[in-house]
Structure formats: C-alpha cells, structure tokens
Motif scaffolding. Structure first.
Motif, PDB file in Angstrom:
ATOM      1  N   ARG A   1       0.861  -1.177   0.000  1.00 20.56           N
ATOM      2  CA  ARG A   1       0.000   0.000   0.000  1.00 20.56           C
ATOM      3  C   ARG A   1       0.897   1.227   0.000  1.00 20.56           C
ATOM      4  O   ARG A   1       1.824   1.330   0.798  1.00 20.56           O
ATOM      5  N   SER A   2       0.612   2.155  -0.892  1.00 16.58           N
ATOM      6  CA  SER A   2       1.318   3.437  -0.900  1.00 16.58           C
ATOM      7  C   SER A   2       0.381   4.484  -0.332  1.00 16.58           C
ATOM      8  O   SER A   2      -0.788   4.544  -0.703  1.00 16.58           O
ATOM      9  N   ARG A   3       0.893   5.279   0.589  1.00 12.46           N
ATOM     10  CA  ARG A   3       0.088   6.317   1.232  1.00 12.46           C
ATOM     11  C   ARG A   3       0.760   7.662   0.987  1.00 12.46           C
ATOM     12  O   ARG A   3       1.973   7.762   0.896  1.00 12.46           O
ATOM     13  N   PHE A   4      -0.075   8.693   0.906  1.00 12.90           N
ATOM     14  CA  PHE A   4       0.400  10.038   0.611  1.00 12.90           C
ATOM     15  C   PHE A   4      -0.112  11.009   1.670  1.00 12.90           C
ATOM     16  O   PHE A   4      -1.209  10.831   2.189  1.00 12.90           O
ATOM     17  N   TYR A   5       0.693  12.014   1.976  1.00 10.11           N
ATOM     18  CA  TYR A   5       0.295  13.046   2.935  1.00 10.11           C
ATOM     19  C   TYR A   5       1.079  14.322   2.624  1.00 10.11           C
ATOM     20  O   TYR A   5       2.066  14.301   1.882  1.00 10.11           O
ATOM     21  N   ASN A   6       0.621  15.436   3.176  1.00  8.68           N
ATOM     22  CA  ASN A   6       1.302  16.712   2.996  1.00  8.68           C
ATOM     23  C   ASN A   6       2.021  17.083   4.280  1.00  8.68           C
ATOM     24  O   ASN A   6       1.445  17.016   5.368  1.00  8.68           O
ATOM     25  N   ALA A   7       3.287  17.453   4.158  1.00  8.35           N
ATOM     26  CA  ALA A   7       4.083  17.896   5.296  1.00  8.35           C
ATOM     27  C   ALA A   7       4.834  19.150   4.884  1.00  8.35           C
ATOM     28  O   ALA A   7       5.576  19.130   3.897  1.00  8.35           O
ATOM     29  N   ASN A   8       4.612  20.230   5.594  1.00 11.12           N
ATOM     30  CA  ASN A   8       5.268  21.510   5.294  1.00 11.12           C
ATOM     31  C   ASN A   8       5.049  21.935   3.849  1.00 11.12           C
ATOM     32  O   ASN A   8       5.961  22.419   3.183  1.00 11.12           O
ATOM     33  N   GLY A   9       3.841  21.681   3.343  1.00 13.63           N
ATOM     34  CA  GLY A   9       3.498  22.092   1.994  1.00 13.63           C
ATOM     35  C   GLY A   9       4.031  21.202   0.887  1.00 13.63           C
ATOM     36  O   GLY A   9       3.869  21.505  -0.280  1.00 13.63           O
ATOM     37  N   LYS A  10       4.680  20.099   1.244  1.00 19.19           N
ATOM     38  CA  LYS A  10       5.221  19.177   0.244  1.00 19.19           C
ATOM     39  C   LYS A  10       4.513  17.835   0.346  1.00 19.19           C
ATOM     40  O   LYS A  10       4.260  17.330   1.439  1.00 19.19           O
TER      41      LYS A  10
ATOM     42  N   GLN B   1       4.346  14.042   0.462  1.00 20.08           N
ATOM     43  CA  GLN B   1       5.230  12.964   0.882  1.00 20.08           C
ATOM     44  C   GLN B   1       4.517  11.632   0.643  1.00 20.08           C
ATOM     45  O   GLN B   1       3.295  11.588   0.577  1.00 20.08           O
ATOM     46  N   SER B   2       5.297  10.570   0.544  1.00 24.61           N
ATOM     47  CA  SER B   2       4.693   9.250   0.376  1.00 24.61           C
ATOM     48  C   SER B   2       5.529   8.202   1.090  1.00 24.61           C
ATOM     49  O   SER B   2       6.707   8.422   1.385  1.00 24.61           O
ATOM     50  N   PHE B   3       4.904   7.082   1.379  1.00 31.75           N
ATOM     51  CA  PHE B   3       5.616   5.925   1.889  1.00 31.75           C
ATOM     52  C   PHE B   3       4.854   4.680   1.470  1.00 31.75           C
ATOM     53  O   PHE B   3       3.665   4.733   1.169  1.00 31.75           O
ATOM     54  N   THR B   4       5.560   3.580   1.403  1.00 29.19           N
ATOM     55  CA  THR B   4       4.963   2.301   1.027  1.00 29.19           C
ATOM     56  C   THR B   4       5.111   1.352   2.194  1.00 29.19           C
ATOM     57  O   THR B   4       6.148   1.303   2.843  1.00 29.19           O
ATOM     58  N   GLU B   5       4.040   0.617   2.461  1.00 28.38           N
ATOM     59  CA  GLU B   5       4.037  -0.335   3.566  1.00 28.38           C
ATOM     60  C   GLU B   5       3.374  -1.627   3.118  1.00 28.38           C
ATOM     61  O   GLU B   5       2.720  -1.677   2.078  1.00 28.38           O
ATOM     62  N   ILE B   6       3.558  -2.658   3.909  1.00 29.22           N
ATOM     63  CA  ILE B   6       2.893  -3.936   3.665  1.00 29.22           C
ATOM     64  C   ILE B   6       1.724  -4.034   4.631  1.00 29.22           C
ATOM     65  O   ILE B   6       1.902  -3.872   5.841  1.00 29.22           O
ATOM     66  N   GLU B   7       0.551  -4.261   4.092  1.00 29.78           N
ATOM     67  CA  GLU B   7      -0.657  -4.431   4.896  1.00 29.78           C
ATOM     68  C   GLU B   7      -0.924  -5.929   5.023  1.00 29.78           C
ATOM     69  O   GLU B   7      -1.096  -6.625   4.019  1.00 29.78           O
ATOM     70  N   ILE B   8      -0.930  -6.427   6.248  1.00 30.64           N
ATOM     71  CA  ILE B   8      -1.033  -7.866   6.509  1.00 30.64           C
ATOM     72  C   ILE B   8      -2.425  -8.406   6.217  1.00 30.64           C
ATOM     73  O   ILE B   8      -3.424  -7.841   6.640  1.00 30.64           O
ATOM     74  N   ASN B   9      -2.465  -9.536   5.498  1.00 33.22           N
ATOM     75  CA  ASN B   9      -3.673 -10.350   5.360  1.00 33.22           C
ATOM     76  C   ASN B   9      -3.611 -11.559   6.287  1.00 33.22           C
ATOM     77  O   ASN B   9      -4.607 -11.983   6.842  1.00 33.22           O
ATOM     78  N   ASP B  10      -2.401 -12.126   6.400  1.00 33.87           N
ATOM     79  CA  ASP B  10      -2.216 -13.328   7.211  1.00 33.87           C
ATOM     80  C   ASP B  10      -0.853 -13.255   7.887  1.00 33.87           C
ATOM     81  O   ASP B  10       0.087 -12.661   7.350  1.00 33.87           O
ATOM     82  N   LEU B  11      -0.748 -13.893   9.038  1.00 36.19           N
ATOM     83  CA  LEU B  11       0.441 -13.801   9.863  1.00 36.19           C
ATOM     84  C   LEU B  11       0.661 -15.123  10.585  1.00 36.19           C
ATOM     85  O   LEU B  11      -0.296 -15.729  11.073  1.00 36.19           O
TER      86      LEU B  11
END
Length: 108
Positions: A84-93, A95-105
């Motif tokens: 999953r890639s998520r986006f947000y604004n920080a100081n007017g810029k 930003q993005s990050f990618t994470e793994i969203e668990i289905n099974d563990l």
C-alpha cells in the motif's frame, strides 16, 4: 486482451522493532512495526554477499491483539499481504511511503 493484475507480498523475517498501536477515530486499532529480511547473492566476482532489508508493516483487525500479546523485537514472523502506498502533505510538500498491509500472519 485484459491482463489479470495482482498485488501480493510474502515475507519471512524478524521484527526489527516492537509494534506500536494506534487507535483511530471510530475505535479501529492498528499495529505498526518494522520487519527485517536477509538475502544472499553472488557479486560479479562470484563472492557471496549478504543484504538486509527493512519493511514497514501495518496490521488491522484480528492481528492487533495477536501482536499485542506476542509481538516483540526479534520475533520471527511469516507474513502475507499487499503493498500500500500512502500520501500526505508535510510543510506544503507531498510525501509518500509504502508499507505492507497484513492479510495473514504466522508467529514462528
């Protein structure tokens, strides 16, 4: 021709941080932690090299209480999920990050 698409991740590694827990509006809870994995490969000269990777992981629903009880730094896990890639604004810029969203563990 329509191509079938897939977003699927399988990792086996160790928790490189203890999970943190966040309660969202509406009472939903999530757990976040880092998972490290190791891999070996041969360089151009035929020497074995080792590399370590760190992955951001998020867990929802039934996995939150499991990680509260059993999740600790150094714990070996097998996880299955999706990127999953998520986006947000920080100081007017933006930003993005990618994470793994668990289905099974699986706790190893």
């Amino acid at each position: 021709m329509k191509v079938q698409q897939m977003n699927h991740v399988n990792l086996i590694g160790q928790m490189s941080s203890a999970p943190t827990f966040v309660e969202l509006d509406g009472g939903k809870r999530i757990a976040r932690f880092s998972l490290s994995t190791k891999e070996s490969y041969l360089d151009d000269e035929g020497n074995t090299k080792n590399a370590k990777n760190w992955h951001k992981v998020t867990a929802w629903g039934k996995w939150v209480p499991v990680l509260e009880q059993l999740g600790a730094k150094g714990q070996a896990l097998a996880i299955e999920g999706r990127l999953r890639s998520r986006f947000y604004n920080a100081n007017g810029k933006r930003q993005s990050f990618t994470e793994i969203e668990i289905n099974d563990l699986v706790i190893l």
